[in-house]
Design an enzyme around this catalytic site. Structure first.
Site, mmCIF file in Angstrom:
data_model
loop_
_atom_site.group_PDB
_atom_site.id
_atom_site.type_symbol
_atom_site.label_atom_id
_atom_site.label_comp_id
_atom_site.label_asym_id
_atom_site.label_seq_id
_atom_site.Cartn_x
_atom_site.Cartn_y
_atom_site.Cartn_z
ATOM 1 N N HIS A 1 85.819 -13.565 -58.874
ATOM 2 C CA HIS A 1 84.501 -13.614 -58.232
ATOM 3 C C HIS A 1 83.409 -14.001 -59.215
ATOM 4 C CE1 HIS A 1 86.030 -10.913 -54.853
ATOM 5 N NE2 HIS A 1 85.681 -12.058 -54.327
ATOM 6 N N HIS B 1 73.888 -6.168 -69.826
ATOM 7 C CA HIS B 1 72.440 -6.209 -69.555
ATOM 8 C C HIS B 1 71.679 -5.938 -70.854
ATOM 9 C CE1 HIS B 1 72.578 -6.758 -65.256
ATOM 10 N NE2 HIS B 1 73.353 -5.694 -65.069
ATOM 11 N N CYS C 1 70.558 -28.271 -39.969
ATOM 12 C CA CYS C 1 71.426 -27.084 -40.085
ATOM 13 C C CYS C 1 71.673 -26.762 -41.549
ATOM 14 C CB CYS C 1 72.763 -27.327 -39.405
ATOM 15 S SG CYS C 1 72.615 -27.762 -37.677
ATOM 16 N N LYS D 1 75.832 1.644 -53.576
ATOM 17 C CA LYS D 1 75.422 0.348 -54.149
ATOM 18 C C LYS D 1 74.129 -0.088 -53.463
ATOM 19 C CE LYS D 1 79.631 -0.716 -56.008
ATOM 20 N NZ LYS D 1 79.749 -0.034 -57.265
ATOM 21 N N TRP E 1 69.063 -3.346 -56.859
ATOM 22 C CA TRP E 1 68.511 -2.609 -57.987
ATOM 23 C C TRP E 1 67.517 -3.498 -58.750
ATOM 24 C CZ3 TRP E 1 68.109 -2.702 -63.225
ATOM 25 C CH2 TRP E 1 67.971 -1.478 -63.893
ATOM 26 N N CYS F 1 74.571 -31.958 -39.567
ATOM 27 C CA CYS F 1 73.159 -32.000 -39.173
ATOM 28 C C CYS F 1 72.272 -31.504 -40.309
ATOM 29 C CB CYS F 1 72.969 -31.226 -37.876
ATOM 30 S SG CYS F 1 71.771 -29.904 -37.855
HETATM 31 C C1 LIG Z 1 81.615 -8.692 -64.082
HETATM 32 C C2 LIG Z 1 82.049 -7.655 -63.107
HETATM 33 C C3 LIG Z 1 82.503 -8.043 -61.848
HETATM 34 C C4 LIG Z 1 82.921 -7.097 -60.918
HETATM 35 N N1 LIG Z 1 83.409 -7.511 -59.710
HETATM 36 C C5 LIG Z 1 83.918 -6.599 -58.832
HETATM 37 C C6 LIG Z 1 84.549 -7.002 -57.618
HETATM 38 O O1 LIG Z 1 84.659 -8.188 -57.339
HETATM 39 N N2 LIG Z 1 85.059 -6.042 -56.799
HETATM 40 C C7 LIG Z 1 84.981 -4.704 -57.117
HETATM 41 O O2 LIG Z 1 85.453 -3.877 -56.351
HETATM 42 N N3 LIG Z 1 84.366 -4.307 -58.260
HETATM 43 C C8 LIG Z 1 83.846 -5.215 -59.113
HETATM 44 N N4 LIG Z 1 83.287 -4.797 -60.302
HETATM 45 C C9 LIG Z 1 83.030 -3.370 -60.514
HETATM 46 C C10 LIG Z 1 81.732 -2.978 -59.813
HETATM 47 O O3 LIG Z 1 80.757 -3.998 -59.930
HETATM 48 C C11 LIG Z 1 81.096 -1.731 -60.394
HETATM 49 O O4 LIG Z 1 80.951 -1.886 -61.771
HETATM 50 C C12 LIG Z 1 81.883 -0.470 -60.138
HETATM 51 O O5 LIG Z 1 82.162 -0.350 -58.755
HETATM 52 C C13 LIG Z 1 81.066 0.777 -60.595
HETATM 53 O O6 LIG Z 1 79.857 0.810 -59.865
HETATM 54 P P1 LIG Z 1 78.602 1.647 -60.265
HETATM 55 O O7 LIG Z 1 78.127 2.387 -59.069
HETATM 56 O O8 LIG Z 1 78.898 2.469 -61.447
HETATM 57 O O9 LIG Z 1 77.441 0.609 -60.630
HETATM 58 P P2 LIG Z 1 77.548 -0.751 -61.402
HETATM 59 O O10 LIG Z 1 77.467 -1.850 -60.407
HETATM 60 O O11 LIG Z 1 78.693 -0.757 -62.317
HETATM 61 O O12 LIG Z 1 76.187 -0.754 -62.234
HETATM 62 C C14 LIG Z 1 75.999 0.053 -63.388
HETATM 63 C C15 LIG Z 1 74.543 0.396 -63.522
HETATM 64 O O13 LIG Z 1 73.780 -0.793 -63.727
HETATM 65 C C16 LIG Z 1 72.500 -0.680 -63.098
HETATM 66 N N5 LIG Z 1 72.365 -1.819 -62.170
HETATM 67 C C17 LIG Z 1 72.791 -1.920 -60.896
HETATM 68 N N6 LIG Z 1 72.492 -3.124 -60.398
HETATM 69 C C18 LIG Z 1 71.873 -3.812 -61.378
HETATM 70 C C19 LIG Z 1 71.329 -5.109 -61.478
HETATM 71 N N7 LIG Z 1 71.337 -5.949 -60.432
HETATM 72 N N8 LIG Z 1 70.784 -5.487 -62.642
HETATM 73 C C20 LIG Z 1 70.735 -4.657 -63.703
HETATM 74 N N9 LIG Z 1 71.242 -3.420 -63.664
HETATM 75 C C21 LIG Z 1 71.799 -2.992 -62.523
HETATM 76 C C22 LIG Z 1 72.459 0.655 -62.417
HETATM 77 O O14 LIG Z 1 71.807 1.551 -63.265
HETATM 78 C C23 LIG Z 1 73.925 1.022 -62.294
HETATM 79 O O15 LIG Z 1 74.142 2.387 -62.300
HETATM 80 C C24 LIG Z 1 82.869 -5.731 -61.257
HETATM 81 C C25 LIG Z 1 82.411 -5.336 -62.511
HETATM 82 C C26 LIG Z 1 82.012 -6.277 -63.443
HETATM 83 C C27 LIG Z 1 81.562 -5.836 -64.804
#
Ligand SMILES: Cc1cc2nc3c(=O)[nH]c(=O)nc-3n(C[C@H](O)[C@H](O)[C@H](O)COP(=O)(O)OP(=O)(O)OC[C@H]3O[C@@H](n4cnc5c(N)ncnc54)[C@H](O)[C@@H]3O)c2cc1C
Length: 626
Positions: free
Chosen positions: A432, A387, A41, A477, A480, A38
């Site tokens: 992912h 970043h 949908c 998390k 951000w 649909c």
């Molecule tokens: C490419 C990649 C894929 C990942 N996939 C997974 C997964 O599938 N499963 C899993 O369990 N873990 C995954 N991780 C790890 C996870 O994303 C975090 O890096 C980890 O859990 C540490 O989290 P953290 O709280 O330090 O913040 P992080 O997510 O590592 O972020 C680091 C810092 O970046 C800043 N930040 C946060 N969000 C944003 C944003 N949107 N844009 C710009 N800056 C930002 C903040 O200052 C934050 O403290 C992945 C990491 C990477 C690099």
């Protein structure tokens, strides 16, 4: 493809699971019965996903599901539930034990705000008997109950939202904070004049905060909207997400103990820290890569691209940038198809002892500190690094000129994608990330869009991981940048939180700029130029390093010009003069000149000495012919 996937923040139901999920459930449900053929949908599916994401934190009270009636397997169940049109929306109460085909929603429209507010109404339709177990009271609190909080010490915060009767903000914030502990949210109507006066509140909506220590004050948010109130409360010190199951309780205790024994270093979350970036590079080069004995094929190409990107764009300290540049020159000058990791390690450790090259061998996290060793750290630094790199690429579009990656707005993103897929230790993360890249990376057409793409995808990962095991309870998390970091990034449209992407881009460019990188904790001792000069002349494999060096057309060596353009906030060391592509410092150069002058003088002295001697010899042996 399918309209909904496991990645979406909702539950995909089928004939096998529908009844057992709905009946006697501890939460209420809102289910969309749709048909994958649909058109309506299909068009509506992004809205439904956005709604599900918006109320993800309400899942202990009400959950969102979908069921595809076009799937052969579901024909019978859709008939049983009398689904005649698509999409049909049905509400199911919590704890219903009799057969119930749900209550069909026929509202004014299907916009997110309307549906969300109906979800609140629907929750309030429950009686005390069938009230969803995890759902806090949604009715306005009584004045006496709020007054009694004044001056009262407690183990948690109490937030009070003051609003008028039609407003939904109070109830939405109560539901938003449901999975968090350390804070209780209540609402009160602005018709309670006595209390309003007592707290000094004149306009609604407003929020008031009672602190654990017995003090109280108005809540200071830039915009009086749901997202700002909820965000403010989630970020209060001591407020964190409840752990998903009791199984994790012992681990939780261990985390707390460790954080006590390890000294926590204060940091400012509005800054980026050079120690995090350098520790990340150290870990990447010396630990993560070390699991690969030799690099060849895709691995070698990926590594070369990575080194190109960091050597050209990393706004680091001189000693680190020089090391990356030397590594790059060495990689591109080597025609080898296979490189042993040991050779890379030797360069990373500066075995040749080229002066002015150094990457600390310490892992020290500051902005990426976790409350336990298993949390945050390296993956946090990797996000931060990329970043920073996308922002650098956008502000210096020519930085990758004359490299294999020039003129490609996707250079940094593709390099990150390759790196994450090839070397990043977390395989699931790589999978992912690859899925996200395949879905939308090709839409990126400019360097600015690349900055925003990475931000968007990082937030997608944050949303997916919120409340999971890898979340540090001390650093929940969130989407951000949070409103306290960038108030203008957030807006509300028809009751739904939206990003102002122009503001986000401006914020990212400022936050991840070289000027915002703090050098705190970076100082460490490393071999100074003068002490190794004699050694270097002998042991530098200059034949390897000199090859493949292309001086730039204007005669100014390439990497000199680049390092000058990186603003590093005054943390660079004494500049090195590039000579034959090697990092000679000023001290090295003056020693060379001195040595050269000495040898000239010596040669001249020798010349005169022999001349004088030969003249004398000629005179002495002169026998005129008779
Ligand atoms: C490419 C990649 C894929 C990942 N996939 C997974 C997964 O599938 N499963 C899993 O369990 N873990 C995954 N991780 C790890 C996870 O994303 C975090 O890096 C980890 O859990 C540490 O989290 P953290 O709280 O330090 O913040 P992080 O997510 O590592 O972020 C680091 C810092 O970046 C800043 N930040 C946060 N969000 C944003 C944003 N949107 N844009 C710009 N800056 C930002 C903040 O200052 C934050 O403290 C992945 C990491 C990477 C690099």
């Amino acid at each position: 493809g399918r309209l909904y996937t496991e990645e979406d923040p909702l539950v995909i139901l089928t004939s096998d699971t529908l009844k057992q999920t709905l009946f006697n459930s501890s939460t209420a449900w809102l289910v969309q019965f749709y048909s994958s053929w649909c058109g309506h949908c299909i068009q509506y599916s992004p809205t439904w996903k956005a709604l599900a994401g918006d109320v993800k934190d309400w899942s202990q009270a009400i959950r969102i599901g979908v069921l595809d009636c076009a799937h052969e397997k579901n024909f019978d169940i859709c008939k049983e539930f009398s689904i005649h049109f698509y999409p049909t929306f049905r509400y199911f109460k919590a704890h219903s034990t009799t057969f119930d085909i749900g209550k069909t929603y026929r509202g004014a429209d299907r916009e997110i705000q309307t549906v969300r507010q109906l979800m609140v109404n629907f929750l309030q339709n429950h009686t005390r008997r069938d009230w969803p177990a995890g759902c806090p009271p949604l009715e306005p609190a009584r004045t006496e109950n709020i007054q009694s909080l004044i001056g009262l010490k407690s183990d948690h915060y109490t937030a009070v939202i003051i609003e008028d009767e039609e407003s939904y903000i109070g109830r939405e914030v109560i539901l938003d904070l449901m999975p968090y502990e350390g804070v209780v949210v209540k609402r009160i109507l602005n018709s309670e004049k006595v209390l309003m006066e007592k707290l000094g509140i004149t306009t609604a909506p407003a929020a008031y905060l009672f602190y654990p220590n017995g003090t109280h004050a108005g809540m200071d948010v830039q915009k009086r909207i749901r997202f700002f109130f909820s965000s403010f409360l989630k970020l209060l010190p001591g407020v964190h997400r409840k752990q998903p199951s009791s199984v994790q309780q012992p681990e939780q205790a261990a985390i707390k103990d460790q954080s006590k024994s390890e000294l926590f270093k204060e940091f400012d979350k509005s800054k980026v820290y050079m120690v995090d970036l350098e520790s990340g590079l150290h870990y990447l080069l010396r630990v993560e890569l070390a699991t690969h004995k030799t690099l060849e094929g895709v691995e070698l190409k990926t590594f070369k691209d990575f080194v190109t990107v960091v050597a050209k764009l990393f706004p680091g300290r001189q000693s680190v940038v020089k090391l990356l540049e030397t590594l790059l020159e060495w990689l591109i000058s080597l025609p080898l198809e296979k490189i042993p990791y040991e050779a890379i390690l030797d360069l990373a450790n500066n075995k040749m002892r080229i002066s002015g090259l150094h990457l600390s061998e310490r892992v020290q996290w500051l902005g990426c500190q976790g409350s336990s060793v298993a949390l945050r750290g390296y993956p946090c630094s990797l996000w931060t690094l990329f970043h920073v790199l996308t922002v650098q690429a956008a502000s210096r579009p020519d930085a990758l000129a004359n490299t294999a990656l020039e003129d490609d707005p996707l250079a940094v993103l593709q390099t990150m994608r390759q790196y994450i897929g090839t070397f990043f230790g977390c395989r699931e993360c790589g999978k992912h990330f690859e899925e996200m890249a395949q879905e939308s990376i090709s839409q990126v057409k400019s360097l600015d869009e690349a900055v925003l793409w990475l931000w968007r995808k990082h937030n997608q990962v944050n949303a997916r991981l919120a409340g999971s095991m890898s979340e540090d309870p001390m650093f929940p998390k969130t989407q951000w940048p949070t409103p306290d970091l960038c108030p203008t990034c957030h807006e509300e449209q028809d009751g739904l939180h939206v990003w102002n992407e122009d503001m986000v881009l401006a914020f990212l460019k400022k936050h991840y700029s070289a000027a915002n990188i703090s050098p705190k904790y970076t100082s460490d001792v490393h071999p100074e130029a003068g002490s190794v000069v004699a050694n270097k002349a002998i042991s530098t494999p200059s034949s390897v390093l000199i090859k493949g060096l292309k001086p730039s057309p204007d005669g100014v060596p390439k990497h000199m010009k680049q390092t000058d353009r990186r603003g590093t906030g005054g943390i660079q060391k004494e500049p090195n003069l590039p000579f034959l592509g090697l990092g000679f410092s000023g001290v090295d150069m003056s020693l060379c000149v001195l040595l050269y002058a000495f040898s000239c003088i010596f040669l001249m002295l020798m010349f005169f000495f022999f001349r004088v001697r030969s003249k004398r010899w000629k005179i002495k042996n002169h026998r005129p012919f008779v």
